[in-house]
Design an enzyme around this catalytic site. Structure first.
Site, mmCIF file in Angstrom:
data_model
loop_
_atom_site.group_PDB
_atom_site.id
_atom_site.type_symbol
_atom_site.label_atom_id
_atom_site.label_comp_id
_atom_site.label_asym_id
_atom_site.label_seq_id
_atom_site.Cartn_x
_atom_site.Cartn_y
_atom_site.Cartn_z
ATOM 1 N NE ARG A 159 -8.732 13.003 -4.563
ATOM 2 C CZ ARG A 159 -10.195 12.364 -5.178
ATOM 3 N NH1 ARG A 159 -10.151 12.870 -5.956
ATOM 4 N NH2 ARG A 159 -11.127 10.985 -4.712
ATOM 5 C CB SER A 175 -9.204 8.996 -0.015
ATOM 6 O OG SER A 175 -9.972 7.793 -0.938
ATOM 7 C CD GLU A 204 -8.269 12.764 -0.538
ATOM 8 O OE1 GLU A 204 -8.323 14.088 -0.204
ATOM 9 O OE2 GLU A 204 -8.407 11.772 -0.931
HETATM 10 N N1 EPU Z 1 -8.683 -1.943 -2.191
HETATM 11 C C1 EPU Z 1 -8.353 -2.828 -1.935
HETATM 12 N N2 EPU Z 1 -8.916 -2.812 -0.433
HETATM 13 C C2 EPU Z 1 -9.533 -2.270 -0.227
HETATM 14 C C3 EPU Z 1 -10.025 -0.843 -0.691
HETATM 15 C C4 EPU Z 1 -10.077 -1.279 -1.678
HETATM 16 O O1 EPU Z 1 -7.786 -3.772 -2.090
HETATM 17 O O2 EPU Z 1 -9.807 -2.322 1.326
HETATM 18 C C5 EPU Z 1 -9.152 -2.071 -4.330
HETATM 19 C C6 EPU Z 1 -10.003 -2.373 -4.857
HETATM 20 O O3 EPU Z 1 -10.763 -3.289 -4.992
HETATM 21 C C7 EPU Z 1 -9.538 -1.731 -5.912
HETATM 22 C C8 EPU Z 1 -9.029 -0.886 -5.726
HETATM 23 O O4 EPU Z 1 -8.681 -0.952 -3.807
HETATM 24 O O5 EPU Z 1 -9.042 -2.023 -7.055
HETATM 25 C C9 EPU Z 1 -9.295 0.838 -5.761
HETATM 26 O O6 EPU Z 1 -10.513 0.727 -4.334
HETATM 27 P P1 EPU Z 1 -11.666 2.058 -4.873
HETATM 28 O O7 EPU Z 1 -12.609 2.157 -5.967
HETATM 29 O O8 EPU Z 1 -12.482 1.993 -3.505
HETATM 30 O O9 EPU Z 1 -10.865 3.789 -5.225
HETATM 31 P P2 EPU Z 1 -9.881 4.153 -4.522
HETATM 32 O O10 EPU Z 1 -8.804 3.979 -5.451
HETATM 33 O O11 EPU Z 1 -9.215 3.519 -2.701
HETATM 34 C C10 EPU Z 1 -10.265 6.651 -4.970
HETATM 35 C C11 EPU Z 1 -10.329 8.018 -4.505
HETATM 36 C C12 EPU Z 1 -11.844 7.954 -3.223
HETATM 37 C C13 EPU Z 1 -12.944 7.496 -5.000
HETATM 38 C C14 EPU Z 1 -12.894 6.305 -5.271
HETATM 39 C C15 EPU Z 1 -13.300 5.887 -6.253
HETATM 40 C C16 EPU Z 1 -8.583 8.573 -4.039
HETATM 41 C C17 EPU Z 1 -7.093 9.125 -3.303
HETATM 42 N N3 EPU Z 1 -9.303 8.018 -3.327
HETATM 43 O O12 EPU Z 1 -10.242 5.421 -3.977
HETATM 44 O O13 EPU Z 1 -11.725 9.422 -2.970
HETATM 45 O O14 EPU Z 1 -13.915 7.333 -4.133
HETATM 46 O O15 EPU Z 1 -11.243 6.669 -6.097
HETATM 47 O O16 EPU Z 1 -13.521 7.300 -7.415
HETATM 48 O O17 EPU Z 1 -7.966 9.094 -4.470
HETATM 49 C C18 EPU Z 1 -11.353 10.430 -1.249
HETATM 50 O O18 EPU Z 1 -11.168 11.142 -2.249
HETATM 51 O O19 EPU Z 1 -11.832 10.971 -0.011
HETATM 52 C C19 EPU Z 1 -12.189 9.635 -1.904
HETATM 53 C C20 EPU Z 1 -12.889 8.541 -1.062
#
Ligand code: EPU
Length: 339
Positions: free
Chosen positions: A166, A238, A335
Site C-alpha cells: 500500500r 480498509s 491506509e
Molecule cells: N476478519 C475478522 N473480522 C472482520 C473482518 C475480517 O476477524 O471483521 C479476519 C478474517 O476472517 C481474515 C482476516 O481478518 O482472517 C483478513 O480479512 P480479509 O480477508 O477481509 O482481508 P483484510 O486483511 O482485512 C486486506 C486488504 C483489503 C483487501 C483484502 C483481500 C488491507 C489494509 N486491506 O483486507 O483491501 O480487499 O485484504 O485481499 O491490506 C483496501 O485496501 O481498502 C481493501 C479493502
C-alpha cells in the site's frame, strides 16, 4: 490573486460528491481537468497563488477532516491504448473496475483479482492497490507523472516506483509533487488464475477448469458480501493497514491468548497481522459513534451512516487505534490519506 482565471474553477466547492466517504467538507478551489492543457493551467494557478494542490481521482482513499484551503484537482483524463500483444497505456482518470472488465473482454489476464476496487487507474500505483493475493505493482511497467517541482512529465520504470505494501514513491513524496497522468501495464495473454488467497483456493478446490472470468466473479461476490458499496454507504475500504510485526512481537501477542491470523513475510522474520481481526476482537465491528460507524461485516471499514463529518470519522478512528494500542501494544497506521 492571479489575473488568470480558469474557466472551470469552482470556489468554496463542496467535496461531498468527490470522495467515497461523502463527508461534508469544502475546498477553497476545485477544478476538474479533462486534458493535459487544463491540468498544466491548474498547476500554474496553484503555483502563482501559493495554493496547496491536492489531486483526487475517485476520492476513494481520502478523508477530509477539515475544509481544504488550497486547490483540489480532479483528474478526468481518459483513454486506453493497446500497444502490441499485451501492453496497455491507460489514462489516469479511467475507472479502475471498468479497466479490469475491459482487459478480460479483450483476453488480457492478471487484473481479475483486483475487480471492484473503487477509484481510478491513476490512483492504483500510488498506493499499490492489492487484494486477494495480487498487487498492482506486478503489472505496472511504467508510470508517467507530472512532476510539479520540475514542471514536466517524467516516466518512472517499475523499479523507480519503489512499490511496497500500500505504498510507493508517489505516496511518500510531498503531497502535490507528482500527478499521475498515465500508467503502462503488461498483462498476460495466458489465462492463469492466482488462487493464493485461502478463501479463493477453497472455493475452487474442486474445480479443474478455473478461469480468470470465474475468479473475477468470485472476487466481486466476496467483495459485495464483505465490503459496503460506497454508492450506498460512505466508506473508503480498509481504513488501516495490516500491521507488520517481528516474530518476537507475534509471540508476545500469542502468549496473551490472542490467536491473531499472521502471514509470514521476509522468510518468517516478520509477520503481517490482520488489523480487521484485532479490531473485531476488540469489539469494534458494528459499533457506532453518532453517524460515524464501523461496518457490520468488516471491522476494518469505517462508514458514514449519513451526514458524518471528517472529524466524526477521524475521532472514531483514533478511538479504535488507541484501543488496539492498549490491548495489543500495536500502533495501527491509517491506509487512507487524512487531509
Ligand atoms: N476478519 C475478522 N473480522 C472482520 C473482518 C475480517 O476477524 O471483521 C479476519 C478474517 O476472517 C481474515 C482476516 O481478518 O482472517 C483478513 O480479512 P480479509 O480477508 O477481509 O482481508 P483484510 O486483511 O482485512 C486486506 C486488504 C483489503 C483487501 C483484502 C483481500 C488491507 C489494509 N486491506 O483486507 O483491501 O480487499 O485484504 O485481499 O491490506 C483496501 O485496501 O481498502 C481493501 C479493502
Amino acid at each position: 490573486m492571479s489575473a488568470m482565471r480558469l474557466a472551470k474553477l469552482l470556489e468554496n466547492a463542496p467535496l461531498e460528491g468527490h470522495t467515497t466517504f461523502g463527508v461534508q467538507q469544502r475546498a477553497r478551489y476545485l477544478i476538474e481537468v479533462n486534458d493535459l492543457h487544463e491540468l498544466y493551467e491548474a498547476v500554474e494557478f496553484a503555483r502563482d497563488n501559493h495554493l496547496e494542490l491536492l489531486v483526487l481521482g475517485g476520492g476513494s482513499n481520502v478523508l477530509f477532516v477539515r475544509d481544504f484551503p488550497g486547490l483540489i484537482v480532479i483528474i478526468k483524463l481518459v483513454g486506453i491504448v493497446r500497444e502490441g500483444a499485451n501492453k496497455l497505456w491507460v489514462a489516469a482518470g479511467e475507472n479502475w473496475h471498468d479497466l479490469v472488465e475491459w482487459t478480460l473482454a479483450n483476453h488480457l489476464y492478471g487484473l481479475e483479482n483486483l475487480a471492484l476496487i473503487p477509484g481510478t487507474v491513476g490512483a492504483a500505483p500510488i498506493q499499490n492497490i492489492g487484494a486477494y493475493g495480487v498487487e498492482v505493482e506486478q503489472f505496472v511497467t511504467r508510470v508517467r507523472a507530472f512532476d510539479t517541482h520540475l514542471a514536466e512529465a517524467v516516466d518512472f520504470e517499475r523499479s523507480d516506483c519503489d512499490f511496497a505494501y500500500r505504498d510507493s514513491l508517489f505516496k511518500r513524496a510531498p503531497r502535490g509533487r507528482y500527478i499521475v497522468l498515465e500508467v503502462e501495464f503488461e498483462l498476460s495473454a495466458v489465462d492463469s488464475p492466482v488462487l493464493t488467497y485461502a478463501p479463493l483456493a477453497e472455493r475452487f478446490a474442486a474445480d479443474g477448469a478455473v478461469t480468470a472470468e470465474k475468479v473475477f466473479d468470485a472476487v466481486c461476490e466476496i467483495r459485495r458480501s464483505k465490503l459496503p458499496d460506497p454508492k450506498l454507504i460512505g466508506n473508503a475500504g480498509s481504513f488501516f493497514k495490516n500491521p507488520v510485526v517481528s516474530a518476537g512481537k507475534l509471540d508476545q501477542i500469542r502468549a496473551q491468548n490472542f490467536d491473531v491470523p499472521a502471514f509470514p513475510i521476509d522468510e518468517g522474520d516478520f509477520y503481517k497481522l490482520s488489523a480487521a481481526w484485532l479490531l473485531d476482537a476488540a469489539g469494534w465491528k458494528g459499533k457506532t459513534r453518532g453517524v460515524a460507524g464501523v461496518y457490520e461485516n468488516h471491522a476494518l471499514v469505517l462508514v458514514n451512516l449519513g451526514g458524518a463529518t471528517g472529524e466524526d470519522l477521524f475521532l472514531l478512528a483514533q478511538e479504535m487505534s488507541s484501543s488496539i494500542l492498549q490491548r495489543f501494544g500495536l500502533a495501527l497506521q491509517p491506509e487512507v490519506l487524512i487531509v
